[in-house]
Design a protein around this motif. Structure first.
Motif, PDB file in Angstrom:
ATOM      1  N   LEU A  60       0.802  -1.139   0.005  1.00 34.20           N
ATOM      2  CA  LEU A  60      -0.189   0.238  -0.298  1.00 34.20           C
ATOM      3  C   LEU A  60       0.842   1.159   0.168  1.00 34.20           C
ATOM      4  O   LEU A  60       1.901   1.700   0.285  1.00 34.20           O
ATOM      5  N   ASP A  61       0.270   2.163  -0.100  1.00 37.37           N
ATOM      6  CA  ASP A  61       0.941   3.936  -0.654  1.00 37.37           C
ATOM      7  C   ASP A  61       1.025   3.796   1.137  1.00 37.37           C
ATOM      8  O   ASP A  61       1.202   3.374   2.006  1.00 37.37           O
ATOM      9  N   ASP A  62       2.629   4.264   1.705  1.00 34.38           N
ATOM     10  CA  ASP A  62       3.244   4.868   2.279  1.00 34.38           C
ATOM     11  C   ASP A  62       2.508   5.425   3.409  1.00 34.38           C
ATOM     12  O   ASP A  62       2.011   5.084   4.393  1.00 34.38           O
ATOM     13  N   GLU A  63       1.546   6.307   2.872  1.00 32.62           N
ATOM     14  CA  GLU A  63       0.834   7.183   3.847  1.00 32.62           C
ATOM     15  C   GLU A  63      -0.351   6.465   3.923  1.00 32.62           C
ATOM     16  O   GLU A  63      -1.028   6.870   5.201  1.00 32.62           O
ATOM     17  N   LEU A  64      -1.300   5.253   3.417  1.00 29.75           N
ATOM     18  CA  LEU A  64      -2.097   5.192   3.833  1.00 29.75           C
ATOM     19  C   LEU A  64      -1.448   3.895   4.814  1.00 29.75           C
ATOM     20  O   LEU A  64      -2.358   3.738   6.057  1.00 29.75           O
ATOM     21  N   GLN A  65      -0.394   3.769   4.832  1.00 30.16           N
ATOM     22  CA  GLN A  65       0.298   2.094   5.738  1.00 30.16           C
ATOM     23  C   GLN A  65      -0.144   3.053   7.283  1.00 30.16           C
ATOM     24  O   GLN A  65      -0.624   2.596   8.097  1.00 30.16           O
ATOM     25  N   ASN A  66       0.416   4.818   7.353  1.00 28.24           N
ATOM     26  CA  ASN A  66       0.464   5.091   8.296  1.00 28.24           C
ATOM     27  C   ASN A  66      -0.304   5.290   9.312  1.00 28.24           C
ATOM     28  O   ASN A  66      -0.823   5.230  10.504  1.00 28.24           O
ATOM     29  N   VAL A  67      -1.545   5.279   8.374  1.00 27.37           N
ATOM     30  CA  VAL A  67      -3.180   6.213   8.594  1.00 27.37           C
ATOM     31  C   VAL A  67      -4.021   4.348   9.178  1.00 27.37           C
ATOM     32  O   VAL A  67      -4.688   4.573  10.262  1.00 27.37           O
ATOM     33  N   LEU A  68      -3.312   3.811   8.722  1.00 30.12           N
ATOM     34  CA  LEU A  68      -3.918   2.620   9.286  1.00 30.12           C
ATOM     35  C   LEU A  68      -3.915   1.878  10.739  1.00 30.12           C
ATOM     36  O   LEU A  68      -4.072   1.667  11.567  1.00 30.12           O
ATOM     37  N   GLU A  69      -1.949   2.067  10.268  1.00 27.96           N
ATOM     38  CA  GLU A  69      -1.219   1.652  11.623  1.00 27.96           C
ATOM     39  C   GLU A  69      -1.925   2.810  12.963  1.00 27.96           C
ATOM     40  O   GLU A  69      -1.929   2.062  14.148  1.00 27.96           O
ATOM     41  N   GLU A  70      -1.762   3.992  12.925  1.00 27.56           N
ATOM     42  CA  GLU A  70      -2.667   4.785  13.719  1.00 27.56           C
ATOM     43  C   GLU A  70      -3.923   4.541  13.938  1.00 27.56           C
ATOM     44  O   GLU A  70      -4.463   5.017  15.073  1.00 27.56           O
ATOM     45  N   PHE A  71      -5.249   4.665  12.735  1.00 30.00           N
ATOM     46  CA  PHE A  71      -6.226   3.797  13.243  1.00 30.00           C
ATOM     47  C   PHE A  71      -5.478   2.469  13.598  1.00 30.00           C
ATOM     48  O   PHE A  71      -7.103   2.431  15.626  1.00 30.00           O
ATOM     49  N   LEU A  72      -5.209   1.692  14.359  1.00 31.89           N
ATOM     50  CA  LEU A  72      -5.008   0.213  15.541  1.00 31.89           C
ATOM     51  C   LEU A  72      -4.440   1.193  16.605  1.00 31.89           C
ATOM     52  O   LEU A  72      -4.949   0.496  18.107  1.00 31.89           O
ATOM     53  N   GLU A  73      -3.605   1.572  16.378  1.00 35.03           N
ATOM     54  CA  GLU A  73      -3.294   2.086  17.992  1.00 35.03           C
ATOM     55  C   GLU A  73      -3.933   3.346  18.496  1.00 35.03           C
ATOM     56  O   GLU A  73      -4.141   2.868  19.835  1.00 35.03           O
ATOM     57  N   ALA A  74      -5.144   4.001  17.697  1.00 33.47           N
ATOM     58  CA  ALA A  74      -5.575   4.277  18.723  1.00 33.47           C
ATOM     59  C   ALA A  74      -6.458   3.559  19.327  1.00 33.47           C
ATOM     60  O   ALA A  74      -7.804   3.896  20.475  1.00 33.47           O
ATOM     61  N   ARG A  75      -7.054   2.458  19.441  1.00 30.81           N
ATOM     62  CA  ARG A  75      -7.638   1.734  19.519  1.00 30.81           C
ATOM     63  C   ARG A  75      -6.911   0.620  20.490  1.00 30.81           C
ATOM     64  O   ARG A  75      -7.676  -0.427  21.377  1.00 30.81           O
ATOM     65  N   GLY A  76      -5.719   0.513  20.661  1.00 31.13           N
ATOM     66  CA  GLY A  76      -5.391  -0.674  22.210  1.00 31.13           C
ATOM     67  C   GLY A  76      -4.628  -1.098  21.468  1.00 31.13           C
ATOM     68  O   GLY A  76      -3.832  -2.092  21.733  1.00 31.13           O
ATOM     69  N   VAL A  77      -4.493  -1.152  20.502  1.00 30.63           N
ATOM     70  CA  VAL A  77      -3.581  -3.162  19.023  1.00 30.63           C
ATOM     71  C   VAL A  77      -2.126  -1.921  18.627  1.00 30.63           C
ATOM     72  O   VAL A  77      -2.549  -1.749  17.683  1.00 30.63           O
ATOM     73  N   ASN A  78      -1.756  -2.035  19.256  1.00 38.67           N
ATOM     74  CA  ASN A  78      -0.315  -1.718  19.028  1.00 38.67           C
ATOM     75  C   ASN A  78       0.888  -2.360  19.971  1.00 38.67           C
ATOM     76  O   ASN A  78       0.488  -3.510  19.837  1.00 38.67           O
ATOM     77  N   ASP A  79       2.157  -1.712  19.691  1.00 34.61           N
ATOM     78  CA  ASP A  79       3.766  -2.113  20.121  1.00 34.61           C
ATOM     79  C   ASP A  79       2.954  -3.362  21.610  1.00 34.61           C
ATOM     80  O   ASP A  79       3.617  -4.105  22.334  1.00 34.61           O
ATOM     81  N   GLU A  80       2.491  -1.651  22.770  1.00 36.34           N
ATOM     82  CA  GLU A  80       2.586  -2.225  23.892  1.00 36.34           C
ATOM     83  C   GLU A  80       1.374  -3.822  24.360  1.00 36.34           C
ATOM     84  O   GLU A  80       2.183  -5.195  24.935  1.00 36.34           O
ATOM     85  N   LEU A  81       0.487  -4.496  23.325  1.00 40.53           N
ATOM     86  CA  LEU A  81      -0.102  -5.179  23.371  1.00 40.53           C
ATOM     87  C   LEU A  81       0.868  -6.371  22.527  1.00 40.53           C
ATOM     88  O   LEU A  81       0.399  -7.678  24.027  1.00 40.53           O
ATOM     89  N   ALA A  82       0.931  -6.420  21.805  1.00 35.07           N
ATOM     90  CA  ALA A  82       2.336  -7.260  20.406  1.00 35.07           C
ATOM     91  C   ALA A  82       3.449  -7.920  22.247  1.00 35.07           C
ATOM     92  O   ALA A  82       3.082  -9.346  22.419  1.00 35.07           O
ATOM     93  N   ALA A  83       3.142  -7.013  22.830  1.00 32.69           N
ATOM     94  CA  ALA A  83       4.407  -7.509  24.026  1.00 32.69           C
ATOM     95  C   ALA A  83       3.371  -8.357  25.388  1.00 32.69           C
ATOM     96  O   ALA A  83       3.984  -9.113  25.929  1.00 32.69           O
ATOM     97  N   PHE A  84       2.993  -7.400  25.605  1.00 33.12           N
ATOM     98  CA  PHE A  84       1.727  -8.738  26.028  1.00 33.12           C
ATOM     99  C   PHE A  84       1.788  -9.745  25.849  1.00 33.12           C
ATOM    100  O   PHE A  84       1.552 -10.866  26.705  1.00 33.12           O
ATOM    101  N   LEU A  85       1.044  -9.967  24.754  1.00 34.86           N
ATOM    102  CA  LEU A  85       0.549 -11.414  24.632  1.00 34.86           C
ATOM    103  C   LEU A  85       1.982 -12.048  24.580  1.00 34.86           C
ATOM    104  O   LEU A  85       1.736 -13.729  24.456  1.00 34.86           O
TER     105      LEU A  85
END
Length: 241
Positions: free
Chosen positions: A191-216
């Motif tokens: 995907l376009d880099d900008e679209l990748q960034n906004v989708l990652e931010e979309f998940l991070e805002a909902r708590g699906v992030n690097d901290e969740l990966a470490a917890f899992l």
């Protein structure tokens, strides 16, 4: 000569014996074994077989008990967490998946399905000499985000590494399931880099992030040990019966 042969026949083969009777007399008598002796041999064989089976099962039980004791004494499993940030954790004993459920705002419902470790990659050792390799474990995640009944579902397929979360694919699912051959879109990295960034931010805002990966990863390390001990206990109970 003919007279001599006839005389010999009369001497050694009495005329009163039929050929069948003669054959029966010439046959060796069959070996007869008393039934008590047969029964004793059979009992001895059964006893030896039972002894071998008992010794084999006893060895299995000894190894299982030692292994279970070692796991409890060396690094006993902890009581698993039932929540992380805004997510509730659902974990059924014996399953290879766990589920996390949460909300975002008033309408959005988030469901995350997570495997136990399902892969690994080699990485250089962190020791001073830098020789050899360690293994970095991989966890697969499916994140479904919906805005209520009747709405389409936005689904993310992710990889959870010990220190980061990576998006692999993004799907749009109908609320009643996927059509037979849906267009699933390109890989996330294409995907376009900008679209990748906004989708990652979309998940991070909902708590699906690097901290969740470490917890899992911490959670699955504990679950892996718990399930292993549970499996050995079940094996032990089967052998003991």
């Amino acid at each position: 000569m003919a007279r001599l042969i006839r005389t010999a026949r009369r001497t050694f083969l009495p005329s009163s014996l039929s050929p069948q009777t003669l054959i029966q007399r010439l046959q060796l008598p069959s070996l007869q074994i008393d039934k008590p002796i047969c029964n004793s041999l059979f009992q001895i064989r059964n006893y030896i077989s039972d002894m071998r089976k008992s010794a084999f099962e006893g060895n299995i039980l000894r190894i299982l008990r030692n292994e279970i004791q070692y796991e409890y004494e060396y690094a006993p499993p902890k009581q698993p967490s039932t929540e992380f940030d805004s997510f509730a954790v659902e974990d059924q004993p014996g399953e290879q998946w766990i589920r996390l459920r949460g909300k975002y705002g008033e309408k959005e419902e988030i469901k995350i399905e997570v495997t136990m470790f399902d892969g690994s990659i080699p990485i250089p050792k962190s020791s001073e000499d830098g020789k050899g390799e360690d293994m970095q474990f991989h966890i697969s995640m499916i994140v479904d985000i919906s805005k209520g009944e009747g709405c389409n579902v936005l689904e993310f397929v992710c990889s959870a590494w010990p220190d980061c979360l990576e998006i692999q694919k993004v799907f749009m699912l109908r609320h009643d399931g996927m059509p037979p051959k849906p267009y699933v879109g390109p890989d996330f990295k294409d995907l376009d880099d900008e679209l990748q960034n906004v989708l990652e931010e979309f998940l991070e805002a909902r708590g699906v992030n690097d901290e969740l990966a470490a917890f899992l990863h911490q959670y699955m390390m504990n679950k892996d040990k718990t399930e292993y001990i549970r499996w050995m206990g079940k094996l032990q109970s089967v052998v003991e019966k």
